[in-house]
Design a protein around this motif. Structure first.
Motif, PDB file in Angstrom:
ATOM      1  N   LEU A  92      62.999  19.872  22.198  1.00 38.64           N
ATOM      2  CA  LEU A  92      63.537  19.006  23.252  1.00 38.64           C
ATOM      3  C   LEU A  92      62.550  18.905  24.409  1.00 38.64           C
ATOM      4  O   LEU A  92      62.282  17.811  24.930  1.00 38.64           O
ATOM      5  N   LYS A  93      61.985  20.038  24.814  1.00 42.05           N
ATOM      6  CA  LYS A  93      61.020  20.046  25.916  1.00 42.05           C
ATOM      7  C   LYS A  93      59.821  19.150  25.602  1.00 42.05           C
ATOM      8  O   LYS A  93      59.406  18.322  26.439  1.00 42.05           O
ATOM      9  N   ASN A  94      59.262  19.280  24.407  1.00 41.63           N
ATOM     10  CA  ASN A  94      58.075  18.513  24.050  1.00 41.63           C
ATOM     11  C   ASN A  94      58.383  17.038  23.797  1.00 41.63           C
ATOM     12  O   ASN A  94      57.567  16.161  24.110  1.00 41.63           O
ATOM     13  N   ALA A  95      59.556  16.774  23.242  1.00 36.78           N
ATOM     14  CA  ALA A  95      59.944  15.378  23.012  1.00 36.78           C
ATOM     15  C   ALA A  95      60.144  14.650  24.335  1.00 36.78           C
ATOM     16  O   ALA A  95      59.732  13.489  24.482  1.00 36.78           O
ATOM     17  N   ILE A  96      60.759  15.313  25.297  1.00 42.90           N
ATOM     18  CA  ILE A  96      60.921  14.713  26.625  1.00 42.90           C
ATOM     19  C   ILE A  96      59.561  14.470  27.266  1.00 42.90           C
ATOM     20  O   ILE A  96      59.311  13.424  27.874  1.00 42.90           O
ATOM     21  N   LYS A  97      58.654  15.435  27.122  1.00 41.53           N
ATOM     22  CA  LYS A  97      57.306  15.283  27.667  1.00 41.53           C
ATOM     23  C   LYS A  97      56.604  14.077  27.040  1.00 41.53           C
ATOM     24  O   LYS A  97      55.997  13.247  27.744  1.00 41.53           O
ATOM     25  N   MET A  98      56.667  13.975  25.736  1.00 39.66           N
ATOM     26  CA  MET A  98      56.069  12.841  25.037  1.00 39.66           C
ATOM     27  C   MET A  98      56.686  11.522  25.493  1.00 39.66           C
ATOM     28  O   MET A  98      55.989  10.560  25.826  1.00 39.66           O
ATOM     29  N   TYR A  99      58.007  11.480  25.538  1.00 40.48           N
ATOM     30  CA  TYR A  99      58.744  10.252  25.868  1.00 40.48           C
ATOM     31  C   TYR A  99      58.429   9.797  27.287  1.00 40.48           C
ATOM     32  O   TYR A  99      58.214   8.614  27.545  1.00 40.48           O
ATOM     33  N   LYS A 100      58.393  10.742  28.225  1.00 44.74           N
ATOM     34  CA  LYS A 100      58.161  10.401  29.633  1.00 44.74           C
ATOM     35  C   LYS A 100      56.705  10.031  29.897  1.00 44.74           C
ATOM     36  O   LYS A 100      56.411   9.052  30.588  1.00 44.74           O
ATOM     37  N   GLN A 101      55.786  10.818  29.372  1.00 52.00           N
ATOM     38  CA  GLN A 101      54.374  10.646  29.732  1.00 52.00           C
ATOM     39  C   GLN A 101      53.657   9.562  28.933  1.00 52.00           C
ATOM     40  O   GLN A 101      52.730   8.936  29.433  1.00 52.00           O
ATOM     41  N   SER A 102      54.071   9.335  27.699  1.00 49.38           N
ATOM     42  CA  SER A 102      53.336   8.399  26.838  1.00 49.38           C
ATOM     43  C   SER A 102      53.787   6.958  27.006  1.00 49.38           C
ATOM     44  O   SER A 102      53.016   6.033  26.774  1.00 49.38           O
ATOM     45  N   GLY A 103      55.049   6.771  27.379  1.00 50.63           N
ATOM     46  CA  GLY A 103      55.588   5.425  27.477  1.00 50.63           C
ATOM     47  C   GLY A 103      56.007   4.825  26.155  1.00 50.63           C
ATOM     48  O   GLY A 103      56.311   3.624  26.074  1.00 50.63           O
ATOM     49  N   ALA A 104      56.042   5.612  25.093  1.00 50.11           N
ATOM     50  CA  ALA A 104      56.455   5.105  23.785  1.00 50.11           C
ATOM     51  C   ALA A 104      57.910   4.648  23.816  1.00 50.11           C
ATOM     52  O   ALA A 104      58.736   5.210  24.543  1.00 50.11           O
ATOM     53  N   ASP A 105      58.208   3.639  23.011  1.00 49.14           N
ATOM     54  CA  ASP A 105      59.589   3.175  22.893  1.00 49.14           C
ATOM     55  C   ASP A 105      60.433   4.164  22.092  1.00 49.14           C
ATOM     56  O   ASP A 105      61.656   4.226  22.259  1.00 49.14           O
ATOM     57  N   ALA A 106      59.793   4.914  21.216  1.00 48.92           N
ATOM     58  CA  ALA A 106      60.499   5.850  20.349  1.00 48.92           C
ATOM     59  C   ALA A 106      59.510   6.881  19.834  1.00 48.92           C
ATOM     60  O   ALA A 106      58.288   6.701  19.915  1.00 48.92           O
ATOM     61  N   ILE A 107      60.056   7.969  19.302  1.00 54.16           N
ATOM     62  CA  ILE A 107      59.215   8.979  18.668  1.00 54.16           C
ATOM     63  C   ILE A 107      59.626   9.137  17.211  1.00 54.16           C
ATOM     64  O   ILE A 107      60.747   8.799  16.826  1.00 54.16           O
ATOM     65  N   LYS A 108      58.693   9.628  16.401  1.00 53.68           N
ATOM     66  CA  LYS A 108      58.952   9.869  14.982  1.00 53.68           C
ATOM     67  C   LYS A 108      58.680  11.329  14.653  1.00 53.68           C
ATOM     68  O   LYS A 108      57.675  11.890  15.103  1.00 53.68           O
ATOM     69  N   LEU A 109      59.573  11.922  13.868  1.00 52.79           N
ATOM     70  CA  LEU A 109      59.440  13.314  13.474  1.00 52.79           C
ATOM     71  C   LEU A 109      59.593  13.448  11.965  1.00 52.79           C
ATOM     72  O   LEU A 109      60.470  12.803  11.371  1.00 52.79           O
ATOM     73  N   GLU A 110      58.770  14.287  11.352  1.00 51.40           N
ATOM     74  CA  GLU A 110      58.929  14.636   9.944  1.00 51.40           C
ATOM     75  C   GLU A 110      60.040  15.670   9.845  1.00 51.40           C
ATOM     76  O   GLU A 110      59.956  16.734  10.482  1.00 51.40           O
ATOM     77  N   VAL A 111      61.067  15.372   9.037  1.00 51.17           N
ATOM     78  CA  VAL A 111      62.253  16.229   9.068  1.00 51.17           C
ATOM     79  C   VAL A 111      62.824  16.511   7.686  1.00 51.17           C
ATOM     80  O   VAL A 111      62.646  15.748   6.744  1.00 51.17           O
ATOM     81  N   ASN A 112      63.521  17.645   7.614  1.00 49.31           N
ATOM     82  CA  ASN A 112      64.402  17.965   6.498  1.00 49.31           C
ATOM     83  C   ASN A 112      65.753  18.368   7.085  1.00 49.31           C
ATOM     84  O   ASN A 112      65.999  18.186   8.284  1.00 49.31           O
ATOM     85  N   GLU A 113      66.621  18.919   6.258  1.00 46.62           N
ATOM     86  CA  GLU A 113      67.978  19.241   6.713  1.00 46.62           C
ATOM     87  C   GLU A 113      67.990  20.209   7.892  1.00 46.62           C
ATOM     88  O   GLU A 113      68.898  20.165   8.737  1.00 46.62           O
ATOM     89  N   SER A 114      66.992  21.051   7.996  1.00 50.74           N
ATOM     90  CA  SER A 114      66.977  22.069   9.054  1.00 50.74           C
ATOM     91  C   SER A 114      66.781  21.466  10.444  1.00 50.74           C
ATOM     92  O   SER A 114      67.006  22.154  11.443  1.00 50.74           O
ATOM     93  N   LYS A 115      66.373  20.201  10.514  1.00 52.01           N
ATOM     94  CA  LYS A 115      66.091  19.572  11.807  1.00 52.01           C
ATOM     95  C   LYS A 115      67.230  18.678  12.302  1.00 52.01           C
ATOM     96  O   LYS A 115      67.105  18.036  13.355  1.00 52.01           O
ATOM     97  N   ILE A 116      68.341  18.634  11.598  1.00 49.73           N
ATOM     98  CA  ILE A 116      69.454  17.761  11.985  1.00 49.73           C
ATOM     99  C   ILE A 116      69.962  18.093  13.386  1.00 49.73           C
ATOM    100  O   ILE A 116      70.164  17.201  14.230  1.00 49.73           O
ATOM    101  N   THR A 117      70.172  19.368  13.669  1.00 53.06           N
ATOM    102  CA  THR A 117      70.691  19.765  14.985  1.00 53.06           C
ATOM    103  C   THR A 117      69.714  19.393  16.094  1.00 53.06           C
ATOM    104  O   THR A 117      70.120  18.924  17.161  1.00 53.06           O
ATOM    105  N   LEU A 118      68.430  19.596  15.853  1.00 55.68           N
ATOM    106  CA  LEU A 118      67.412  19.208  16.830  1.00 55.68           C
ATOM    107  C   LEU A 118      67.463  17.710  17.096  1.00 55.68           C
ATOM    108  O   LEU A 118      67.453  17.278  18.257  1.00 55.68           O
TER     109      LEU A 118
END
Length: 259
Positions: A92-118
């Protein structure tokens, strides 16, 4: 292109996407494709590494900021790099940093079932998330090889179940990489959100390629799914040879090119 207009393309027209890592090429691509992705593939095609793992969060933010400056029409998505989301708090900390500082419209993450809660936590905090399933390049060293997914029924069902969960928690789209075309098509037909494929057949809602693959600048290896639209390396080599010769022969600069 907004998240809303991106989602409305499903079932209406195919979605085109390409990677970009700097303002120069992003400015050329902007508006010509629906989506520009600042992919962690820059670790290989831009940074010269053997895989995507070495790229840092700071480097991803730096390149995304450069692309953002000239991207006005296409939807801009940025990859979260390896190691930047190992758990909920850091993710969450790093995603917020990316979202705020980069100006991207969205972020993409490589995920499996273990990342659902995140992912739920990110979405609940107002971050637009595209999930990346199937073959995941960040797992290359773990797997020891790039493994094509969807080769048996159990794996197919697992991929479909994961995709449905990702839609349910609020991901606005999926990227499906290196997955057998029949299951990629089945996933696409079972979702209301768009899917973008790479090496997963034509049944997805859209396609993405790494720009240096598509235009012939990265030639260490060429995956089966890449179509080259330009022999960029050869064209540029011919041009640089001509420039070198003109300098050596004192034909550049001429009078019109001098003050």
């Amino acid at each position: 292109m907004t998240i809303s207009s991106f989602k409305k393309l499903k079932g209406i027209e195919k979605i085109s996407a390409i990677t970009a890592y700097d303002a120069l090429f992003a400015g050329i691509f902007d508006g010509e494709v629906d989506v520009i992705l600042v992919g962690d593939s820059l670790s290989m095609s831009f940074g010269g590494n053997d895989d995507t793992i070495p790229i840092s969060l700071e480097a991803m933010i730096y390149h995304t900021k450069a692309v953002r400056k000239v991207t006005k029409k296409s939807l801009l998505i940025a990859d979260m790099p390896f190691g930047s989301y190992p758990n909920i708090n850091l993710g969450l900390k790093n995603a917020i940093k990316m979202y705020k500082q980069s100006g991207a419209d969205a972020i993409k993450l490589e995920v499996n079932e273990s990342k659902i809660t995140l992912l739920k936590e990110l979405i609940n905090n107002g971050i637009a998330v595209m999930a990346h399933i199937g073959l995941m390049p960040q797992f290359y060293r773990h797997d020891g090889v790039y493994k094509i997914k969807g080769k048996d029924e159990a794996e197919n069902q697992s991929l479909l179940d994961l995709a449905l969960q990702l839609e349910e928690i609020g991901c606005f789209g999926l990227l499906i990489e290196g997955t057998k075309s029949d299951i990629a098509t089945k996933i696409t037909k079972n979702l209301k959100i768009p899917t973008i494929g790479i090496g997963s057949g034509s049944g997805t809602d859209g396609q993405i390629l790494v720009w240096s693959d598509a235009f012939g600048f990265f030639n260490k290896f060429t995956p089966k799914f890449v179509r080259k639209y330009l022999d960029g390396e050869s064209i540029l080599k011919e041009a640089i040879k001509k420039y070198n010769a003109d300098v050596k022969n004192i034909t550049f600069p001429n009078e019109n090119e001098s003050y």
